[in-house]
Design a protein around this motif. Structure first.
Motif, PDB file in Angstrom:
ATOM      1  N   LYS A  32       0.971  -1.178   0.109  1.00 52.75           N
ATOM      2  CA  LYS A  32       0.104  -0.056   0.039  1.00 52.75           C
ATOM      3  C   LYS A  32       0.856   1.350   0.032  1.00 52.75           C
ATOM      4  N   GLY A  33       2.269   1.258   0.252  1.00 52.72           N
ATOM      5  CA  GLY A  33       3.166   2.242   0.371  1.00 52.72           C
ATOM      6  C   GLY A  33       3.251   3.254   1.273  1.00 52.72           C
ATOM      7  N   TYR A  34       2.370   2.685   2.559  1.00 52.99           N
ATOM      8  CA  TYR A  34       2.561   3.798   3.616  1.00 52.99           C
ATOM      9  C   TYR A  34       2.288   2.827   5.057  1.00 52.99           C
ATOM     10  N   LEU A  35       2.589   3.389   5.910  1.00 49.86           N
ATOM     11  CA  LEU A  35       2.464   2.666   7.376  1.00 49.86           C
ATOM     12  C   LEU A  35       1.268   3.528   8.068  1.00 49.86           C
ATOM     13  N   GLN A  36       0.142   2.653   8.503  1.00 52.36           N
ATOM     14  CA  GLN A  36      -1.059   3.420   9.178  1.00 52.36           C
ATOM     15  C   GLN A  36      -0.776   3.353  10.588  1.00 52.36           C
ATOM     16  N   CYS A  37      -0.737   4.508  11.266  1.00 53.19           N
ATOM     17  CA  CYS A  37      -0.247   4.506  12.683  1.00 53.19           C
ATOM     18  C   CYS A  37      -1.204   4.823  13.512  1.00 53.19           C
ATOM     19  N   GLY A  38      -1.640   4.258  14.703  1.00 52.65           N
ATOM     20  CA  GLY A  38      -2.830   4.750  15.488  1.00 52.65           C
ATOM     21  C   GLY A  38      -2.079   5.622  16.391  1.00 52.65           C
ATOM     22  N   VAL A  39      -2.449   6.979  16.941  1.00 51.98           N
ATOM     23  CA  VAL A  39      -2.192   7.865  17.702  1.00 51.98           C
ATOM     24  C   VAL A  39      -3.360   8.516  18.553  1.00 51.98           C
ATOM     25  N   THR A  40      -2.924   9.360  19.386  1.00 57.28           N
ATOM     26  CA  THR A  40      -4.024   9.864  20.471  1.00 57.28           C
ATOM     27  C   THR A  40      -4.846  10.910  19.409  1.00 57.28           C
ATOM     28  N   GLY A  41      -5.792  11.595  20.046  1.00 46.92           N
ATOM     29  CA  GLY A  41      -6.336  12.524  19.473  1.00 46.92           C
ATOM     30  C   GLY A  41      -5.614  13.852  19.510  1.00 46.92           C
ATOM     31  N   GLY A  42      -4.652  13.986  20.292  1.00 42.72           N
ATOM     32  CA  GLY A  42      -3.779  15.060  20.459  1.00 42.72           C
ATOM     33  C   GLY A  42      -3.343  15.275  21.814  1.00 42.72           C
ATOM     34  N   VAL A  43      -2.037  14.698  22.030  1.00 42.09           N
ATOM     35  CA  VAL A  43      -1.348  15.086  23.172  1.00 42.09           C
ATOM     36  C   VAL A  43      -0.025  15.708  22.864  1.00 42.09           C
ATOM     37  N   ALA A  44       0.100  17.046  23.404  1.00 45.36           N
ATOM     38  CA  ALA A  44       1.285  17.786  22.597  1.00 45.36           C
ATOM     39  C   ALA A  44       2.383  17.205  23.235  1.00 45.36           C
ATOM     40  N   GLY A  45       3.460  17.133  22.224  1.00 44.49           N
ATOM     41  CA  GLY A  45       4.772  16.623  22.517  1.00 44.49           C
ATOM     42  C   GLY A  45       4.772  15.036  22.226  1.00 44.49           C
ATOM     43  N   PHE A  46       3.764  14.199  22.284  1.00 47.29           N
ATOM     44  CA  PHE A  46       3.789  12.880  22.059  1.00 47.29           C
ATOM     45  C   PHE A  46       2.946  12.398  20.509  1.00 47.29           C
ATOM     46  N   SER A  47       1.932  12.890  20.424  1.00 46.36           N
ATOM     47  CA  SER A  47       1.299  12.974  19.180  1.00 46.36           C
ATOM     48  C   SER A  47       0.173  13.824  18.971  1.00 46.36           C
ATOM     49  N   ALA A  48       0.235  14.951  18.205  1.00 48.11           N
ATOM     50  CA  ALA A  48      -0.710  15.731  17.966  1.00 48.11           C
ATOM     51  C   ALA A  48      -0.460  16.547  16.704  1.00 48.11           C
ATOM     52  N   PRO A  49      -1.556  17.029  16.094  1.00 48.05           N
ATOM     53  CA  PRO A  49      -1.378  17.711  14.693  1.00 48.05           C
ATOM     54  C   PRO A  49      -1.302  19.062  14.653  1.00 48.05           C
ATOM     55  N   ASP A  50      -0.659  19.796  13.865  1.00 48.18           N
ATOM     56  CA  ASP A  50      -0.716  21.215  14.077  1.00 48.18           C
ATOM     57  C   ASP A  50      -1.818  21.682  13.057  1.00 48.18           C
ATOM     58  N   SER A  51      -1.808  23.023  12.984  1.00 44.47           N
ATOM     59  CA  SER A  51      -3.086  23.520  12.272  1.00 44.47           C
ATOM     60  C   SER A  51      -3.018  23.244  10.665  1.00 44.47           C
ATOM     61  N   ASN A  52      -1.877  22.685  10.249  1.00 44.79           N
ATOM     62  CA  ASN A  52      -2.050  21.807   8.750  1.00 44.79           C
ATOM     63  C   ASN A  52      -2.161  20.519   8.816  1.00 44.79           C
ATOM     64  N   ASN A  53      -2.570  20.029   9.946  1.00 45.18           N
ATOM     65  CA  ASN A  53      -2.741  18.474  10.150  1.00 45.18           C
ATOM     66  C   ASN A  53      -1.475  17.815   9.852  1.00 45.18           C
ATOM     67  N   VAL A  54      -0.365  18.391  10.282  1.00 45.59           N
ATOM     68  CA  VAL A  54       1.046  17.810  10.447  1.00 45.59           C
ATOM     69  C   VAL A  54       1.397  17.128  11.723  1.00 45.59           C
ATOM     70  N   TRP A  55       1.355  15.836  11.667  1.00 45.61           N
ATOM     71  CA  TRP A  55       1.527  15.249  13.210  1.00 45.61           C
ATOM     72  C   TRP A  55       2.929  15.314  13.521  1.00 45.61           C
ATOM     73  N   THR A  56       3.380  15.546  14.705  1.00 48.77           N
ATOM     74  CA  THR A  56       4.710  15.527  15.478  1.00 48.77           C
ATOM     75  C   THR A  56       4.375  15.004  16.746  1.00 48.77           C
ATOM     76  N   GLY A  57       5.553  14.670  17.533  1.00 53.25           N
ATOM     77  CA  GLY A  57       5.709  14.069  18.626  1.00 53.25           C
ATOM     78  C   GLY A  57       6.423  12.851  18.714  1.00 53.25           C
ATOM     79  N   LEU A  58       6.843  12.688  19.999  1.00 53.40           N
ATOM     80  CA  LEU A  58       7.677  11.468  20.319  1.00 53.40           C
ATOM     81  C   LEU A  58       7.300  10.178  19.798  1.00 53.40           C
ATOM     82  N   GLU A  59       5.840   9.854  20.074  1.00 51.26           N
ATOM     83  CA  GLU A  59       5.174   8.765  19.371  1.00 51.26           C
ATOM     84  C   GLU A  59       5.271   8.758  17.987  1.00 51.26           C
ATOM     85  N   VAL A  60       5.172  10.059  17.560  1.00 50.97           N
ATOM     86  CA  VAL A  60       4.967  10.080  16.020  1.00 50.97           C
ATOM     87  C   VAL A  60       6.067   9.824  15.336  1.00 50.97           C
TER      88      VAL A  60
END
Length: 338
Positions: A32-60
């Motif tokens: 399929k060409g990508y990894l499907q990763c399950g994350v939180t709804g948004g915990v800053a620093g761990f897994s959270a999207p920014d205003s452009n829906n770009v996810w960042t964080g330690l778990e991301v």
């Protein structure tokens, strides 16, 4: 003899089944060409999207590291936001390939849900946050308090154990989603917000006046938070586990995103093995021999991820503590690559 032949045939059959199963998830992910990763709804620093829906964080970053190892592309990841109650069902149903979402490694989860914990990305513990104006200095002063809790978590059980052990009473105010818990606390529907201490720090950093809230000194549980995969696929489990180890090993060997190309010329045999200059530790994983080089080049090592996502210079401001490497007084430890 007949029994022996039957046993051999059965073993061969099981071996074939195991081999087929082992390659299943990696093959599907590559197809399929990508990894499907399950994350939180948004915990800053761990897994959270920014205003452009770009996810960042330690778990991301863990998901990005797996994608780097598989595709040489850390952006080959899609994210599925999951509540605590949804996460294991989504993983078991194959809706996600890996779960990297503030999930505590416990025996019952590890042995009863058909899942396997990869390692501990963050050693945490449950804490309590209160309003500074309430004048509470210790969790032992919380008898009779109303406590906001997210359902389907170890938080509920830990709080019950702690209050019972100390002969105190409390009233739970339970919500399905962490955002609902935070809002209820902010709205004054409860006196206390309890969850992993890192998440408390993350949520407090988003409050209008973070200084109006304090995290009490007591840590009441062990919360080893780490990524999870479905059980039964050894190859996939190994890819996830050695991705985690590669992040730690790179830090220990001083290999960073900035110097990884220079380190290709290192005389250190351990560095050579990590970066695929010497030996081939990628083929047994179904990957290329430079799989760990790609992780460091595209994502960085564990320390780099920690510092940019949750470290002291971020709004969350967490110290390494237990999450320092073993040689620096912590308990993060990678098995050797050899």
């Amino acid at each position: 003899m007949q029994k022996t032949l039957a046993t051999i045939a059965l073993a061969a059959s099981l071996g074939l089944v195991a081999t087929t199963a082992q390659a299943a998830i990696l093959d599907d992910v590559k197809a399929k060409g990508y990894l499907q990763c399950g994350v939180t709804g948004g915990v800053a620093g761990f897994s959270a999207p920014d205003s452009n829906n770009v996810w960042t964080g330690l778990e991301v970053d863990f998901c990005r590291a797996m994608a780097a190892a598989i595709f040489n592309d850390a952006d080959a990841v899609r994210y599925t936001s999951l509540t605590s109650q949804e996460r294991f069902t989504a993983l078991s149903a194959g809706e996600i390939d890996v779960l990297s979402r503030t999930t505590t490694w416990t025996m019952s989860r590890d042995t009863q849900l058909g899942i396997s914990f990869v390692g501990t990305m963050y050693y945490d513990g449950q804490g309590f946050m209160v309003r500074k104006a309430d004048g509470i200095a210790s969790a032992l002063d919380l008898s009779g308090a109303a406590i906001c809790i997210e359902s389907g978590t170890t938080t509920e059980l830990n709080a019950a154990d702690y209050f019972a052990a100390n002969g105190m009473e409390f009233n739970t105010v339970v919500f399905v989603d962490q955002d609902e818990v935070v809002k209820a606390y902010e709205d004054g529907r409860c006196d206390v917000y309890t969850t992993d201490s890192s998440a408390l720090a993350a949520e407090r950093s988003k409050f209008a006046n973070p200084a109006d809230h304090i995290i009490l000194p007591e840590i009441i549980s062990k919360e080893p938070l780490g990524p999870v995969v479905r059980a039964g696929d050894t190859t996939w489990f190994n890819i996830a586990r050695w991705t985690y180890f590669a992040l730690l090993e790179a830090e220990e060997l001083g290999v960073s995103q900035a110097n990884v190309d220079e380190m290709l010329g290192s005389d250190n045999p351990a560095v050579k093995r990590l970066l695929g200059v010497e030996g081939d530790f990628g083929t047994p994983l179904g990957l290329t021999k430079d799989w760990a080089y790609q992780i460091v080049k595209l994502v960085g090592n564990y320390a780099e991820s920690f510092e940019r996502n949750v470290g002291p210079s971020t709004p969350i401001g967490l110290e390494r503590g237990l999450n320092a490497l073993w040689k620096d007084g912590g308990i993060q430890y990678a098995a050797p690559i050899r």
